[in-house]
Design a protein around this motif. Sequence first.
Motif, PDB file in Angstrom:
ATOM      1  N   UNK A 195       0.840  -1.200   0.000  1.00 28.42           N
ATOM      2  CA  UNK A 195       0.000   0.000   0.000  1.00 28.42           C
ATOM      3  C   UNK A 195       0.877   1.253   0.000  1.00 28.42           C
ATOM      4  N   UNK A 196       1.936   1.247   0.807  1.00 23.28           N
ATOM      5  CA  UNK A 196       2.836   2.403   0.863  1.00 23.28           C
ATOM      6  C   UNK A 196       3.499   2.633  -0.493  1.00 23.28           C
ATOM      7  N   UNK A 197       3.963   1.562  -1.126  1.00 20.74           N
ATOM      8  CA  UNK A 197       4.593   1.689  -2.443  1.00 20.74           C
ATOM      9  C   UNK A 197       3.587   2.215  -3.463  1.00 20.74           C
ATOM     10  N   UNK A 198       2.348   1.733  -3.379  1.00 23.06           N
ATOM     11  CA  UNK A 198       1.307   2.208  -4.286  1.00 23.06           C
ATOM     12  C   UNK A 198       1.042   3.695  -4.133  1.00 23.06           C
ATOM     13  N   UNK A 199       0.935   4.146  -2.880  1.00 19.63           N
ATOM     14  CA  UNK A 199       0.719   5.573  -2.635  1.00 19.63           C
ATOM     15  C   UNK A 199       1.904   6.405  -3.116  1.00 19.63           C
ATOM     16  N   UNK A 259      13.313   4.709   8.800  1.00 18.95           N
ATOM     17  CA  UNK A 259      12.115   5.079   9.543  1.00 18.95           C
ATOM     18  C   UNK A 259      11.381   3.792   9.866  1.00 18.95           C
ATOM     19  N   UNK A 260      10.884   3.679  11.083  1.00 23.14           N
ATOM     20  CA  UNK A 260      10.099   2.517  11.458  1.00 23.14           C
ATOM     21  C   UNK A 260       8.669   2.987  11.699  1.00 23.14           C
ATOM     22  N   UNK A 301       3.071   8.646   3.976  1.00 22.35           N
ATOM     23  CA  UNK A 301       3.724   8.775   2.664  1.00 22.35           C
ATOM     24  C   UNK A 301       3.763  10.242   2.242  1.00 22.35           C
ATOM     25  N   UNK A 302       2.672  10.972   2.476  1.00 22.05           N
ATOM     26  CA  UNK A 302       2.660  12.397   2.132  1.00 22.05           C
ATOM     27  C   UNK A 302       3.733  13.160   2.911  1.00 22.05           C
ATOM     28  N   UNK A 303       3.904  12.832   4.189  1.00 23.59           N
ATOM     29  CA  UNK A 303       4.965  13.464   4.989  1.00 23.59           C
ATOM     30  C   UNK A 303       6.343  13.082   4.474  1.00 23.59           C
ATOM     31  N   UNK A 304       6.497  11.823   4.084  1.00 19.62           N
ATOM     32  CA  UNK A 304       7.774  11.357   3.546  1.00 19.62           C
ATOM     33  C   UNK A 304       8.117  12.110   2.266  1.00 19.62           C
ATOM     34  N   UNK A 305       7.155  12.264   1.376  1.00 25.77           N
ATOM     35  CA  UNK A 305       7.384  13.004   0.125  1.00 25.77           C
ATOM     36  C   UNK A 305       7.838  14.424   0.432  1.00 25.77           C
ATOM     37  N   UNK A 306       7.153  15.067   1.354  1.00 25.63           N
ATOM     38  CA  UNK A 306       7.514  16.448   1.722  1.00 25.63           C
ATOM     39  C   UNK A 306       8.939  16.514   2.270  1.00 25.63           C
TER      40      UNK A 306
END
Length: 137
Positions: free
Chosen positions: A19-23, A97-98, A123-128
């Motif tokens: 799911x994370x990879x998809x997002x 990150x865990x 994921x949105x935070x990671x992208x930012x």
Amino acid sequence: MTTPTVLFVCVHNAGRSQMAAGFLSHLAGDAIEVLSAGSQPGNAVNPVAVEAMAEVGIDIAGAQPKVLTTDAVQASDVVVTMGCGDECPYFPGKRYEDWVLEDPAGQDITVVRRVRDEIRARVESLIASLDPQEGTP
């Protein structure tokens, strides 16, 4: 400018990491390279995870669980673990990150939706934090 690489790892590579990879693929496009793997990969992606992602317009039905390799970790700028414990190889200089997330395996769609929505926010935070425009992790 280099493209950052993010590796998502969970035990079976069948739910959370898929799911994370998809997002990340959906939201970042080509700005970030996306990998996912499992320490003990399952035979197929969790069908309830596939259903939950389809509800938000992301198709992960064709994804296949993959085994976690040392090469995948070495190739990544960021390694996000989701409950794989000590089975994830550690390399100095990598960003780890865990993410503590409920395992969607065997859960109904209501639980999987909640996990999906939490993953999307992370994921949105990671992208930012990666700032794909700059290309620096």
